[in-house]
Scaffold this motif. Structure first.
Motif, mmCIF file in Angstrom:
data_model
loop_
_atom_site.group_PDB
_atom_site.id
_atom_site.type_symbol
_atom_site.label_atom_id
_atom_site.label_comp_id
_atom_site.label_asym_id
_atom_site.label_seq_id
_atom_site.Cartn_x
_atom_site.Cartn_y
_atom_site.Cartn_z
ATOM 1 N N VAL A 171 0.823 -1.115 -0.040
ATOM 2 C CA VAL A 171 0.130 0.067 0.063
ATOM 3 C C VAL A 171 0.905 1.233 0.095
ATOM 4 N N THR A 172 0.412 2.353 -0.942
ATOM 5 C CA THR A 172 0.958 3.589 -0.772
ATOM 6 C C THR A 172 -0.183 4.585 -0.285
ATOM 7 N N ILE A 173 0.145 5.316 0.512
ATOM 8 C CA ILE A 173 -0.658 6.214 1.140
ATOM 9 C C ILE A 173 -0.453 7.703 0.630
ATOM 10 N N GLY A 174 -1.087 8.496 -0.292
ATOM 11 C CA GLY A 174 -0.484 9.554 -0.952
ATOM 12 C C GLY A 174 -0.518 10.846 -0.036
ATOM 13 N N GLU A 175 0.130 11.708 -0.477
ATOM 14 C CA GLU A 175 0.541 12.735 0.550
ATOM 15 C C GLU A 175 -0.735 13.852 0.663
ATOM 16 N N ASN A 176 -0.687 14.238 1.872
ATOM 17 C CA ASN A 176 -1.849 15.061 2.348
ATOM 18 C C ASN A 176 -3.097 14.319 2.510
#
Length: 178
Positions: A103-108
């Protein structure tokens, strides 16, 4: 047992240093309130200004191939399921969130308490639920948040946080002392 006690002491003194020592790649200005980085902490990357709340779990491996090995040991004997977890800059991960491998959680991005993140989260968004789903944009959430904020006397807040919060939320001092 001694190792667990020493780990707890190290984490309590400096959570970021503890995470880095475990192998987590941690950016600048992070706040870590969890020490559960799973069995492969070196697969976890946290960007700058990331806050991870207590009880959050990072799961960097797939253990369920156990069932496949039970079906056909020869075919699945040497199978592994690992994946990186990346949390980009300026994210907040709520209490007791579970983040799965790959999983990648995007910025902001904000991930609400108790969510189970099974897929990538796009930037500038708010996610919640099991499994985690996009609830709204960060801009929408910010607008709602500001509308729900009571009026704050920042000077009083800095002098006595508890009293100012009680005042903001109309907590009667006579009732609270009973």
């Amino acid at each position: 047992m001694i190792k667990k006690v020493l780990d707890y002491i190290m984490f309590s003194r400096n959570p970021v240093k503890y995470a880095r020592r475990k192998g987590v790649k941690v950016g600048e200005g992070c706040r870590l309130l969890t020490n559960n980085f799973g069995t492969e902490p070196y697969l976890i990357t946290l960007g700058n200004h990331v806050s991870v709340s207590g009880g959050t779990s990072f799961i960097t491996h797939e253990g369920a191939q156990w069932v496949l090995k039970g079906l056909d040991k020869d075919k699945y004997e040497n199978t592994f399921g690992y994946g990186k977890i990346t949390i980009c800059d300026n994210c907040y991960i709520g209490e007791r969130v579970t983040i799965l491998r790959g999983v990648t959680i995007g910025e902001n991005t904000i991930v609400g308490a108790g969510a189970v993140v099974t897929k990538n989260c796009e930037a500038n968004s708010v996610y919640a639920g099991v499994p985690a789903k996009r609830i709204c944009s960060l801009e929408e959430w910010a607008r709602k948040f500001l509308l729900s904020m009571p009026e704050v006397d920042i000077t009083r807040y800095k002098e006595n946080k508890k009293e100012e919060i009680e005042r903001m939320y109309c907590i009667d001092s006579e009732v609270k002392n009973k």
